[in-house]
Design a protein around this motif. Structure first.
Motif, short mmCIF file in Angstrom:
data_model
loop_
_atom_site.label_atom_id
_atom_site.label_comp_id
_atom_site.label_asym_id
_atom_site.label_seq_id
_atom_site.Cartn_x
_atom_site.Cartn_y
_atom_site.Cartn_z
N ILE A 1 53.78 42.46 38.98
CA ILE A 1 53.66 43.21 38.04
C ILE A 1 52.42 42.97 37.32
N VAL A 2 51.75 43.88 36.57
CA VAL A 2 50.50 43.65 35.91
C VAL A 2 50.69 43.14 34.48
N ARG A 3 50.20 42.02 34.14
CA ARG A 3 50.30 41.53 32.74
C ARG A 3 49.04 41.23 32.12
N THR A 4 49.01 41.12 30.96
CA THR A 4 47.53 40.82 30.44
C THR A 4 47.65 39.57 29.73
N SER A 5 46.58 38.64 29.73
CA SER A 5 46.42 37.63 29.07
C SER A 5 45.01 37.19 28.49
N VAL A 6 44.85 36.35 27.68
CA VAL A 6 43.65 36.26 27.00
C VAL A 6 42.70 35.11 27.67
N HIS A 7 41.67 35.47 28.13
CA HIS A 7 40.81 34.53 28.80
C HIS A 7 39.67 34.27 27.99
N LEU A 8 38.91 33.33 28.31
CA LEU A 8 37.66 32.63 27.60
C LEU A 8 36.49 32.90 28.60
N PHE A 9 35.41 33.49 27.70
CA PHE A 9 34.06 33.64 28.68
C PHE A 9 32.92 32.89 27.69
N PHE A 10 31.98 32.73 28.65
CA PHE A 10 30.51 32.01 28.06
C PHE A 10 29.84 33.16 27.95
N ASN A 11 29.31 33.45 26.61
CA ASN A 11 28.61 34.65 26.50
C ASN A 11 27.17 34.55 27.04
N LEU A 12 26.87 34.61 28.37
CA LEU A 12 25.78 34.38 29.13
C LEU A 12 24.72 35.56 28.70
N VAL B 1 46.42 48.64 46.94
CA VAL B 1 47.70 49.46 47.09
C VAL B 1 48.83 48.87 47.92
N ASN B 2 50.10 48.94 47.06
CA ASN B 2 51.19 48.07 47.60
C ASN B 2 50.96 46.65 47.62
N PRO B 3 50.43 46.09 46.45
CA PRO B 3 50.22 44.52 46.77
C PRO B 3 51.43 43.82 46.71
N LEU B 4 51.57 42.53 47.41
CA LEU B 4 52.56 41.71 47.54
C LEU B 4 52.06 40.47 47.30
N SER B 5 52.83 39.68 46.54
CA SER B 5 52.42 38.07 46.46
C SER B 5 52.74 37.47 47.74
N VAL B 6 51.68 36.47 48.24
CA VAL B 6 51.83 35.59 49.44
C VAL B 6 52.76 34.55 48.95
N LEU B 7 53.08 34.14 47.68
CA LEU B 7 54.08 33.06 47.37
C LEU B 7 55.34 33.31 47.75
N SER B 8 56.03 34.70 47.17
CA SER B 8 57.17 34.94 47.05
C SER B 8 57.51 36.41 47.95
N ASN B 9 56.41 37.10 48.28
CA ASN B 9 56.51 38.12 49.23
C ASN B 9 57.19 39.43 48.17
N ASN C 1 40.93 40.07 26.74
CA ASN C 1 42.26 40.28 27.37
C ASN C 1 42.02 40.77 28.83
N VAL C 2 42.51 40.12 29.74
CA VAL C 2 42.36 40.54 31.19
C VAL C 2 43.78 40.88 31.69
N SER C 3 43.55 41.94 32.58
CA SER C 3 44.90 42.57 33.23
C SER C 3 44.99 41.76 34.55
N GLN C 4 45.80 41.13 34.80
CA GLN C 4 46.34 40.48 36.15
C GLN C 4 47.67 40.67 36.90
N LEU C 5 47.59 40.51 38.05
CA LEU C 5 48.79 40.49 38.91
C LEU C 5 49.52 39.25 38.66
N TYR C 6 50.99 39.53 38.28
CA TYR C 6 51.89 38.38 37.97
C TYR C 6 52.97 38.42 38.57
N ASP C 7 53.38 37.18 39.40
CA ASP C 7 54.29 37.15 40.26
C ASP C 7 55.61 36.55 39.31
N ASP C 8 56.70 37.38 39.17
CA ASP C 8 57.60 37.27 38.17
C ASP C 8 58.70 36.48 38.78
N LYS C 9 58.79 36.03 40.02
CA LYS C 9 59.64 35.05 40.64
C LYS C 9 58.97 33.60 40.38
#
Length: 205
Positions: A184-195, A172-180, A124-132
C-alpha cells in the motif's frame, strides 16, 4: 619541470554488510589499488580508505533471515570482507565499518551543525509499504510491470528492458518481494540536506 607533491584521499563504494565480496567489488578495489600504488611510487602522499556500509534495510532483513542480531551479521561480514581484500593484497590504509563509535559521533556532529544552521529540511514522501512485514519497501524490494513499456518483473526504480526511470509507486501491479503481497502507499516524514542552498558556492568552486 618541478614536481608538486600532492596529498590525496582515495576511497571506493562501500560494500554492504549483508553479503560476500563479489567480482564488482574486487574490480573497483583492485583498480583503485593500482592507481594508489602508482601515485605513491611517484612520490604523492595517498591515504586509501574504505569501510563496510553496515546500515540499511538489506542488513536488517539478512540478519532476520539468519535469526541473528544485526550487529552479529555486521561483525561476521566485516571479518570476511577484510580477509578477502587482504588475500588480493589490496593496500587499504584503513578498512573500517560505518557501525563504529567514531562514525556515530562524527555523523551526529555534522547533522547537528547542519540542522542548527537550517540546512536540514523535512518533507513528506509517499512510499510503498508492506503491511504484512510492517516495513517500507526500498526500490529493490518491490517488483511489478514497467509503467512505460509494461515489461513484467521489473524493480521499483528502473526498467531493465526499456531503460525507463520511475518511482516505485508508479509500478503497475506492484508486489513486495518480501511477502509477495500487494503493498500500500503510505506517507512518512523524511529529512533532506538542502543542497540547492549551496548551488552558487558549488558552481564557483
Amino acid at each position: 619541470m618541478s614536481f608538486f607533491k600532492k596529498k590525496m584521499l582515495v576511497t571506493c563504494a562501500l560494500p554492504y554488510s549483508n553479503g560476500s565480496i563479489h567480482l564488482g567489488h574486487l574490480l573497483e578495489h583492485i583498480q583503485a589499488d593500482i592507481w594508489v600504488r602508482y601515485n605513491r611510487m611517484i612520490g604523492h602522499e595517498v591515504w586509501f580508505i574504505c569501510a563496510d556500509d553496515a546500515h540499511g534495510t538489506a542488513v536488517m532483513l539478512k540478519s532476520k533471515k539468519q535469526n541473528i542480531l544485526p550487529e552479529e551479521l555486521i561483525f561476521k561480514i566485516y571479518k570476511e570482507h577484510k580477509y578477502d581484500f587482504s588475500n588480493f593484497q589490496i593496500s587499504h590504509d584503513n578498512y573500517y565499518s560505518t557501525h563504529s563509535k567514531e562514525n556515530y559521533n562524527l555523523v551526529q556532529k555534522i547533522y547537528n551543525l547542519l540542522d542548527s544552521d537550517g540546512y536540514i529540511k523535512e518533507c513528506n514522501v509517499s512510499q510503498l509499504y508492506d503491511d504484512k512485514e510492517k516495513i517500507f519497501l526500498p526500490d529493490r524490494f518491490v517488483k511489478g510491470f514497467c509503467p512505460s513499456c509494461e515489461s513484467e518483473d521489473q524493480y521499483g526504480d528502473h526498467c531493465e528492458v526499456c531503460g525507463a526511470v520511475y518511482s516505485a509507486i508508479d509500478l503497475v501491479n506492484p508486489l513486495s518481494v518480501l511477502s509477495n503481497s500487494v503493498p500500500i502507499v503510505r506517507t512518512s516524514v523524511h529529512l533532506f540536506f538542502n543542497l540547492p542552498f549551496f548551488s552558487d558556492f558549488l558552481e564557483k568552486w
